[in-house]
Structure formats: structure tokens, C-alpha cells
Design a protein around this motif. Structure first.
Motif, PDB file in Angstrom:
ATOM      1  N   ARG A  54       0.846  -1.206   0.000  1.00  0.00           N
ATOM      2  CA  ARG A  54       0.000   0.000   0.000  1.00  0.00           C
ATOM      3  C   ARG A  54       0.875   1.248   0.000  1.00  0.00           C
ATOM      4  NH1 ARG A  54      -4.021  -2.123   4.785  1.00  0.00           N
ATOM      5  NH2 ARG A  54      -2.067  -2.496   5.865  1.00  0.00           N
ATOM      6  N   VAL A  55       0.518   2.216  -0.837  1.00  0.00           N
ATOM      7  CA  VAL A  55       1.323   3.433  -0.976  1.00  0.00           C
ATOM      8  C   VAL A  55       0.435   4.652  -1.228  1.00  0.00           C
ATOM      9  CG1 VAL A  55       3.342   2.201  -1.919  1.00  0.00           C
ATOM     10  CG2 VAL A  55       1.599   3.116  -3.464  1.00  0.00           C
ATOM     11  N   ALA A  56       1.059   5.827  -1.081  1.00  0.00           N
ATOM     12  CA  ALA A  56       0.392   7.072  -1.451  1.00  0.00           C
ATOM     13  C   ALA A  56       1.458   8.132  -1.718  1.00  0.00           C
ATOM     14  CB  ALA A  56      -0.558   7.540  -0.350  1.00  0.00           C
ATOM     15  N   ASP A  57       2.428   7.847  -2.527  1.00  0.00           N
ATOM     16  CA  ASP A  57       3.567   8.655  -2.995  1.00  0.00           C
ATOM     17  C   ASP A  57       4.835   7.821  -3.027  1.00  0.00           C
ATOM     18  OD1 ASP A  57       2.246  11.077  -3.531  1.00  0.00           O
ATOM     19  OD2 ASP A  57       2.546  11.798  -1.478  1.00  0.00           O
ATOM     20  N   CYS A  58       4.941   6.817  -2.136  1.00  0.00           N
ATOM     21  CA  CYS A  58       6.076   5.899  -2.187  1.00  0.00           C
ATOM     22  C   CYS A  58       5.946   5.009  -3.428  1.00  0.00           C
ATOM     23  CB  CYS A  58       6.143   5.057  -0.925  1.00  0.00           C
ATOM     24  SG  CYS A  58       6.461   6.019   0.575  1.00  0.00           S
ATOM     25  N   VAL A  59       6.964   4.203  -3.672  1.00  0.00           N
ATOM     26  CA  VAL A  59       7.002   3.385  -4.886  1.00  0.00           C
ATOM     27  C   VAL A  59       6.488   1.976  -4.614  1.00  0.00           C
ATOM     28  CG1 VAL A  59       8.446   2.607  -6.801  1.00  0.00           C
ATOM     29  CG2 VAL A  59       9.079   4.678  -5.535  1.00  0.00           C
ATOM     30  N   PRO A  60       5.424   1.549  -5.310  1.00  0.00           N
ATOM     31  CA  PRO A  60       4.974   0.154  -5.203  1.00  0.00           C
ATOM     32  C   PRO A  60       5.675  -0.686  -6.269  1.00  0.00           C
ATOM     33  CG  PRO A  60       3.382   1.410  -6.466  1.00  0.00           C
ATOM     34  CD  PRO A  60       4.516   2.358  -6.133  1.00  0.00           C
ATOM     35  N   ILE A  61       6.156  -1.853  -5.884  1.00  0.00           N
ATOM     36  CA  ILE A  61       6.925  -2.689  -6.804  1.00  0.00           C
ATOM     37  C   ILE A  61       6.438  -4.125  -6.709  1.00  0.00           C
ATOM     38  CG2 ILE A  61       9.259  -3.439  -7.475  1.00  0.00           C
ATOM     39  CD1 ILE A  61      10.092  -1.020  -5.441  1.00  0.00           C
ATOM     40  N   VAL A  62       6.319  -4.766  -7.859  1.00  0.00           N
ATOM     41  CA  VAL A  62       6.097  -6.208  -7.930  1.00  0.00           C
ATOM     42  C   VAL A  62       7.340  -6.824  -8.559  1.00  0.00           C
ATOM     43  CG1 VAL A  62       4.779  -8.072  -9.010  1.00  0.00           C
ATOM     44  CG2 VAL A  62       3.584  -6.068  -8.118  1.00  0.00           C
ATOM     45  N   VAL A  63       7.894  -7.843  -7.923  1.00  0.00           N
ATOM     46  CA  VAL A  63       9.019  -8.591  -8.468  1.00  0.00           C
ATOM     47  C   VAL A  63       8.576 -10.037  -8.597  1.00  0.00           C
ATOM     48  CG1 VAL A  63      11.464  -9.162  -8.251  1.00  0.00           C
ATOM     49  CG2 VAL A  63      10.585  -7.074  -7.190  1.00  0.00           C
ATOM     50  N   ALA A  64       8.842 -10.650  -9.760  1.00  0.00           N
ATOM     51  CA  ALA A  64       8.397 -12.029  -9.962  1.00  0.00           C
ATOM     52  C   ALA A  64       9.378 -12.794 -10.831  1.00  0.00           C
ATOM     53  CB  ALA A  64       7.006 -12.048 -10.600  1.00  0.00           C
ATOM     54  N   ALA A  94       7.207 -11.185  -5.144  1.00  0.00           N
ATOM     55  CA  ALA A  94       7.251 -10.303  -3.973  1.00  0.00           C
ATOM     56  C   ALA A  94       6.605  -8.974  -4.311  1.00  0.00           C
ATOM     57  CB  ALA A  94       8.692 -10.076  -3.509  1.00  0.00           C
ATOM     58  N   VAL A  95       6.119  -8.301  -3.273  1.00  0.00           N
ATOM     59  CA  VAL A  95       5.719  -6.894  -3.390  1.00  0.00           C
ATOM     60  C   VAL A  95       6.616  -6.100  -2.461  1.00  0.00           C
ATOM     61  CG1 VAL A  95       3.323  -7.253  -4.099  1.00  0.00           C
ATOM     62  CG2 VAL A  95       3.899  -7.206  -1.658  1.00  0.00           C
ATOM     63  N   GLY A 137      -6.210   8.185   0.730  1.00  0.00           N
ATOM     64  CA  GLY A 137      -6.287   6.752   0.963  1.00  0.00           C
ATOM     65  C   GLY A 137      -4.993   6.114   0.487  1.00  0.00           C
ATOM     66  N   ARG A 138      -5.049   4.850   0.178  1.00  0.00           N
ATOM     67  CA  ARG A 138      -3.867   4.147  -0.305  1.00  0.00           C
ATOM     68  C   ARG A 138      -4.223   3.299  -1.521  1.00  0.00           C
ATOM     69  NH1 ARG A 138      -2.392   7.350   2.815  1.00  0.00           N
ATOM     70  NH2 ARG A 138      -0.807   7.176   4.464  1.00  0.00           N
ATOM     71  N   PHE A 139      -3.380   3.396  -2.552  1.00  0.00           N
ATOM     72  CA  PHE A 139      -3.458   2.459  -3.665  1.00  0.00           C
ATOM     73  C   PHE A 139      -2.249   1.536  -3.540  1.00  0.00           C
ATOM     74  CE2 PHE A 139      -0.503   5.514  -5.384  1.00  0.00           C
ATOM     75  CZ  PHE A 139       0.258   4.823  -6.330  1.00  0.00           C
ATOM     76  N   GLY A 140      -2.004   0.700  -4.537  1.00  0.00           N
ATOM     77  CA  GLY A 140      -0.837  -0.154  -4.409  1.00  0.00           C
ATOM     78  C   GLY A 140      -0.796  -1.242  -5.453  1.00  0.00           C
ATOM     79  N   ALA A 141      -0.199  -2.364  -5.068  1.00  0.00           N
ATOM     80  CA  ALA A 141      -0.025  -3.491  -5.978  1.00  0.00           C
ATOM     81  C   ALA A 141      -0.251  -4.785  -5.232  1.00  0.00           C
ATOM     82  CB  ALA A 141       1.374  -3.465  -6.592  1.00  0.00           C
ATOM     83  N   ALA A 157      10.662  -7.034 -12.732  1.00  0.00           N
ATOM     84  CA  ALA A 157      10.003  -6.141 -11.775  1.00  0.00           C
ATOM     85  C   ALA A 157       9.152  -5.118 -12.513  1.00  0.00           C
ATOM     86  CB  ALA A 157      11.038  -5.434 -10.913  1.00  0.00           C
ATOM     87  N   TRP A 158       8.076  -4.743 -11.868  1.00  0.00           N
ATOM     88  CA  TRP A 158       7.190  -3.692 -12.370  1.00  0.00           C
ATOM     89  C   TRP A 158       7.149  -2.596 -11.306  1.00  0.00           C
ATOM     90  CZ3 TRP A 158       7.094  -8.668 -13.516  1.00  0.00           C
ATOM     91  CH2 TRP A 158       6.917  -9.031 -14.853  1.00  0.00           C
ATOM     92  N   VAL A 159       7.480  -1.376 -11.727  1.00  0.00           N
ATOM     93  CA  VAL A 159       7.602  -0.240 -10.810  1.00  0.00           C
ATOM     94  C   VAL A 159       6.440   0.707 -11.074  1.00  0.00           C
ATOM     95  CG1 VAL A 159       9.097   1.642 -10.056  1.00  0.00           C
ATOM     96  CG2 VAL A 159      10.109  -0.525 -10.819  1.00  0.00           C
TER      97      VAL A 159
END
Length: 239
Positions: free
Chosen positions: A93-103, A111-112, A222-226, A142-144
Motif C-alpha cells: 500500500r502506498v500514497a507517494d512511495c514506490v509500489p513494486i512487484v518482483v516475480a 514479492a511486493v 487513501g492508499r493504492f498499491g499493488a 520487476a514492475w515499478v
């Protein structure tokens, strides 16, 4: 790059399927909440997990570099969750920080990662990559996701110098010519050094109202994310 669907229907802004794993990035149409400490809504993670076909696994994000294993029955203090079994949806969960998916495209590992200013400088991204490789992942992608961009993220000069000392690629100058930080650029540099193929989805949370932004909205954000899930049967994928 795998088949992907930018502009997907809610709860996803971007969704992709690797075969071994499926994942998506959300936007402000869904609030993932800020966690149990402040009593934020808990509906969002359940919606996202249901869309990916599993149980939600969350973490108490503390802007550090600790990595934990995703577990629907626990909420560890960490800033990266490693996923090694199907049926579990790891969520960041983020709201300006970087959400990352690594697979891993050929092994059941993913991983998130939550990479803010402190976490990126502390090495949370390399720590997550190392955790996946320790479990047998060789090739990684990874997806940033969307985050505060360097043109908008203004910080004091001393803070900019401190972060840039840890990760030079994160140094930035804002549109106003003031000291700034580009945490996304720092993340991408770290992934490249670790030999991870990175896909930058772009987007600035401060500029784009499609995403939650603490800098733009303050406590109303709020928070969005990945989120990522391993497919059933993926444990049988040959290394």
C-alpha cells in the motif's frame, strides 16, 4: 514483457499475467487503507484479493528494509513480502512511495515491495531481490508503479544529500529548481544493478488525481498499491 492491460477495470489500473503469477496495480478507485493502527477501511484489500483469486496478506509498513513471507494470518512489520505458495495475495500500500512487484517468470516466486525515501536508501529493494534468489529464483522481472516524481518531490538540501549518498540515482531537481528526490529512479537503478529486468509503469501521484497522494491530499489520502498471486499448479513449474 507479458500480456498486460493498462487502464483495466476496477480494482486494477494495470493488470498482467505471467502464467506462473498474476498481478495488478490499483488506483484511487479503490482504497487499500492505511492499516489497523489508524482504523482505515479494510474492504479494499479483500476486493483486490478476490479479484486475483486468493486471501489477502498484508504487512505493517515501517519504511525499513525488512522482508517477510506473505501470510494471510499474520501482518508482519516489514516493507517487502515474499510469496512462495498459491492462494495468497501479497499486497503493498502506498500514497507517494514506490509500489513494486518482483516475480520470477519461470518459478513460483514473487514479492511486493514498499520503497519510500528511507526504505529505498536502506536497501529494501535489493533485500527483496536477495530473498527471492535465496529461494531459488534466477531470472527476475520487476514492475515499478506510480509514485511522486522527482520534478514534484521537493525536500530540504540536507535530506537530498543524505539520500543521494546512499543512492546517487535518486538525486533530482524540482520544476522550481529546488532540491528534490526521484525515488523511482533510485529503485530502477538498484534493480538494474541486481540484474533484474525492470518495467517502469510511470505516473506521478502528486500530479495525477487518478492516484492517492499524501503530499497532495494530506490526511484525506487513501492508499493504492499493488498485489500479486501465484497460480494454482505453479509449484509444478520446472526450474
Amino acid at each position: 514483457m507479458p500480456d498486460s492491460t493498462p487502464g483495466s477495470s476496477a480494482p486494477f489500473w494495470f493488470r498482467s499475467d505471467l502464467g506462473v503469477a498474476a498481478f495488478g496495480f490499483t488506483d484511487a478507485r479503490t482504497d487499500l487503507g492505511r492499516g489497523p493502527i489508524d482504523g482505515s477501511p479494510a474492504e479494499g484489500p479483500g476486493v483486490v484479493a478476490a479479484a486475483l483469486g486468493g486471501r489477502p496478506a498484508l504487512m505493517r509498513q515501517v519504511h525499513g528494509a525488512d522482508v517477510a513471507v506473505a501470510d494471510p494470518d499474520a501482518q508482519p512489520e516489514a516493507d517487502a513480502l515474499v510469496l512462495d505458495r498459491p492462494g495468497v495475495v501479497a499486497i503493498v500500500r502506498v500514497a507517494d512511495c514506490v509500489p513494486i512487484v518482483v516475480a520470477s517468470p519461470d518459478r513460483p516466486l514473487a514479492a511486493v515491495v514498499h520503497a519510500g525515501r528511507v526504505g529505498m536508501a536502506s536497501g529494501v529493494v535489493p533485500a527483496a531481490v536477495a530473498a527471492l534468489r535465496e529461494r531459488g529464483a534466477d531470472r527476475l522481472e520487476a514492475w515499478v508503479g506510480p509514485r511522486a516524481c522527482g520534478s514534484c518531490y521537493e525536500v530540504p538540501q540536507a535530506m537530498a544529500d543524505e539520500v543521494a549518498a546512499a543512492e546517487p540515482a535518486a538525486r533530482a531537481t524540482t520544476r522550481q529548481g529546488t532540491p528534490g528526490l526521484d525515488i523511482g529512479a533510485g529503485v530502477l537503478a538498484q534493480l538494474e544493478r541486481d540484474g533484474v529486468v525492470a518495467h517502469d509503469l510511470g505516473g506521478c501521484t502528486i500530479e495525477d488525481e487518478q492516484f492517492w497522494s499524501h503530499r497532495r491530499q494530506g490526511e484525506a489520502a487513501g492508499r493504492f498499491g499493488a498485489a500479486v498471486v501465484l497460480r494454482e499448479g505453479s509449484a509444478d513449474v520446472a526450474p
